[in-house]
Design a protein around this motif. Structure first.
Motif, PDB file in Angstrom:
ATOM      1  N   TYR A 128      25.377  78.468  15.457  1.00 33.71           N
ATOM      2  CA  TYR A 128      24.271  78.209  16.452  1.00 33.71           C
ATOM      3  C   TYR A 128      24.745  76.964  17.369  1.00 33.71           C
ATOM      4  O   TYR A 128      25.158  76.143  17.289  1.00 33.71           O
ATOM      5  N   ASP A 129      24.910  77.541  18.889  1.00 38.48           N
ATOM      6  CA  ASP A 129      25.095  76.623  20.003  1.00 38.48           C
ATOM      7  C   ASP A 129      24.045  76.432  20.877  1.00 38.48           C
ATOM      8  O   ASP A 129      23.508  77.221  21.394  1.00 38.48           O
ATOM      9  N   ASN A 130      23.358  75.287  20.420  1.00 37.34           N
ATOM     10  CA  ASN A 130      22.128  74.925  21.153  1.00 37.34           C
ATOM     11  C   ASN A 130      22.316  74.591  22.753  1.00 37.34           C
ATOM     12  O   ASN A 130      21.304  74.544  23.413  1.00 37.34           O
ATOM     13  N   ALA A 131      23.407  74.073  22.862  1.00 37.33           N
ATOM     14  CA  ALA A 131      23.701  74.106  24.452  1.00 37.33           C
ATOM     15  C   ALA A 131      24.109  75.313  25.170  1.00 37.33           C
ATOM     16  O   ALA A 131      23.962  75.097  26.543  1.00 37.33           O
ATOM     17  N   GLY A 132      24.325  76.407  24.362  1.00 41.56           N
ATOM     18  CA  GLY A 132      24.615  77.668  25.344  1.00 41.56           C
ATOM     19  C   GLY A 132      23.413  78.898  24.969  1.00 41.56           C
ATOM     20  O   GLY A 132      22.503  78.555  24.484  1.00 41.56           O
ATOM     21  N   VAL A 223      30.195  72.982  10.114  1.00 43.74           N
ATOM     22  CA  VAL A 223      29.715  72.132   8.698  1.00 43.74           C
ATOM     23  C   VAL A 223      29.245  70.820   9.354  1.00 43.74           C
ATOM     24  O   VAL A 223      29.776  70.202  10.092  1.00 43.74           O
ATOM     25  N   GLY A 224      27.947  70.552   9.204  1.00 42.46           N
ATOM     26  CA  GLY A 224      27.384  69.271   9.368  1.00 42.46           C
ATOM     27  C   GLY A 224      27.187  68.825  10.955  1.00 42.46           C
ATOM     28  O   GLY A 224      26.840  67.707  11.429  1.00 42.46           O
ATOM     29  N   ARG A 225      27.120  70.039  11.752  1.00 35.36           N
ATOM     30  CA  ARG A 225      26.536  69.962  13.032  1.00 35.36           C
ATOM     31  C   ARG A 225      26.473  71.089  13.662  1.00 35.36           C
ATOM     32  O   ARG A 225      27.111  72.318  13.074  1.00 35.36           O
ATOM     33  N   ILE A 226      25.716  71.386  14.790  1.00 30.92           N
ATOM     34  CA  ILE A 226      25.686  72.569  15.540  1.00 30.92           C
ATOM     35  C   ILE A 226      27.039  72.593  16.413  1.00 30.92           C
ATOM     36  O   ILE A 226      27.921  71.819  16.564  1.00 30.92           O
ATOM     37  N   ASP A 227      27.473  73.932  16.946  1.00 32.07           N
ATOM     38  CA  ASP A 227      28.524  74.246  17.575  1.00 32.07           C
ATOM     39  C   ASP A 227      28.594  73.472  18.898  1.00 32.07           C
ATOM     40  O   ASP A 227      27.691  72.706  19.267  1.00 32.07           O
ATOM     41  N   GLY A 231      25.412  67.617  18.831  1.00 29.39           N
ATOM     42  CA  GLY A 231      24.491  66.889  18.164  1.00 29.39           C
ATOM     43  C   GLY A 231      24.060  67.535  16.865  1.00 29.39           C
ATOM     44  O   GLY A 231      24.583  68.722  16.370  1.00 29.39           O
ATOM     45  N   GLN A 232      22.803  66.800  16.346  1.00 28.78           N
ATOM     46  CA  GLN A 232      22.243  67.376  15.128  1.00 28.78           C
ATOM     47  C   GLN A 232      23.316  67.075  13.902  1.00 28.78           C
ATOM     48  O   GLN A 232      23.446  68.174  12.867  1.00 28.78           O
ATOM     49  N   PHE A 233      23.978  66.116  14.064  1.00 27.95           N
ATOM     50  CA  PHE A 233      25.004  65.775  13.030  1.00 27.95           C
ATOM     51  C   PHE A 233      24.408  65.481  11.609  1.00 27.95           C
ATOM     52  O   PHE A 233      23.361  64.996  11.555  1.00 27.95           O
ATOM     53  N   MET A 234      25.069  65.849  10.556  1.00 28.53           N
ATOM     54  CA  MET A 234      24.804  65.427   9.305  1.00 28.53           C
ATOM     55  C   MET A 234      24.702  64.038   9.043  1.00 28.53           C
ATOM     56  O   MET A 234      25.599  63.519   9.430  1.00 28.53           O
TER      57      MET A 234
END
Length: 268
Positions: A128-132, A223-227, A231-234
């Motif tokens: 998942y790339d929330n920035a793109g 793992v532990g973040r989005i692409d 952000g959205q780090f674990m």
């Protein structure tokens, strides 16, 4: 030896140590078609190698060498949302669970994690790339501490999801899981089940009448973040993250919990 003495001897004899090799084999047998399987190991630093048949290399945003500690017979890796500490995995077709963007395929994600209670979204595993504009699926804990699996139809910009009705348990290790039967279309979210410690979590499905299916994008699995480290780090710690093709049953989740209890010396 009398019967009572024999029973007492059995009860007082410690269970044999479960080796890492036996643990990994047991997890693979439970999950079936394993596409990704990672547990921290001493010696990991800028990279780690997962234990799936493909032996994917996880490249961390920052060295994990100082963030690995013993947990039972295995190890745990601490992450924090304060820095860029997620990991990326080479993109391959077998981590995209769809057929030509027209039909979803079943898949499941499980993680043994200690999630920190903080007012921010915390990613477990994502493509998942929330920035793109390259989104497929996202398994995370939202800013209000609700566990969720989000599916994404990139062409139509539609995202059905299932979210827990109550906050997950935070501040200690727990086994979280999401399984999706691949039903797709207007009732896709109805095909998702969420778990904590091998118990089904009460949750709500949010469907979209225009959703068709996920698509095979070139987004980097993380793992532990989005692409793209956007952000959205674990925030918390991981002991296990695994992805497999297919639906996991309650019995399989129970078997997985028992395996984790023995290896990591837990009592989930």
């Amino acid at each position: 030896m009398s019967g009572a003495s024999a029973l007492r001897s059995v009860l007082l004899t410690p269970s044999p140590r479960l080796s890492r090799a036996s643990f990994i084999l047991g997890i693979e047998e439970i999950l079936g078609d394993v596409r990704f399987l990672w547990t921290p190991q001493v010696g990991d630093a800028a990279t780690s190698t997962d234990d799936s048949p493909t032996r994917r290399v996880i490249t961390w945003d920052a060295s994990v060498a100082a963030r690995i500690s013993a947990q039972g017979h295995g190890y745990v890796q601490t992450n924090t949302s304060a820095g860029t500490q997620g990991g990326s995995v080479p993109d391959t077709n077998d981590l995209s669970f769809n057929t030509a963007g027209l039909t979803d395929l079943a898949f499941s994600i499980v993680a043994l994690a200690n999630v920190t209670d903080t007012a921010a979204a915390r990613t477990i595993f994502a493509k998942y790339d929330n920035a793109g504009t390259l989104r497929e699926y996202l398994f995370n804990v939202g800013a209000t501490d609700l566990l969720q699996l989000i599916l994404y139809d990139e062409s139509l910009d539609k995202l059905p999801f299932r979210q827990s009705n109550a906050a997950i348990t935070m501040g200690s290790p727990h086994l979280f899981g999401a399984t999706y039967n691949g039903v797709g279309s207007t009732t896709a979210a109805d095909g998702i089940v969420l778990y904590q410690d091998a118990a089904v979590i009460a949750s709500t499905a949010t469907n979209d009448a225009l959703y068709v299916a996920m698509e095979n994008t070139n987004t980097t699995p993380s793992v532990g973040r989005i692409d793209a480290a956007t952000g959205q780090f674990m925030d918390g710690a991981f002991s296990l993250v695994a992805v497999c093709a297919g639906v996991l049953t309650l019995a399989q989740m129970v078997a997985l919990k028992n395996q984790c209890n023995q290896y990591f010396s837990l009592a989930l």
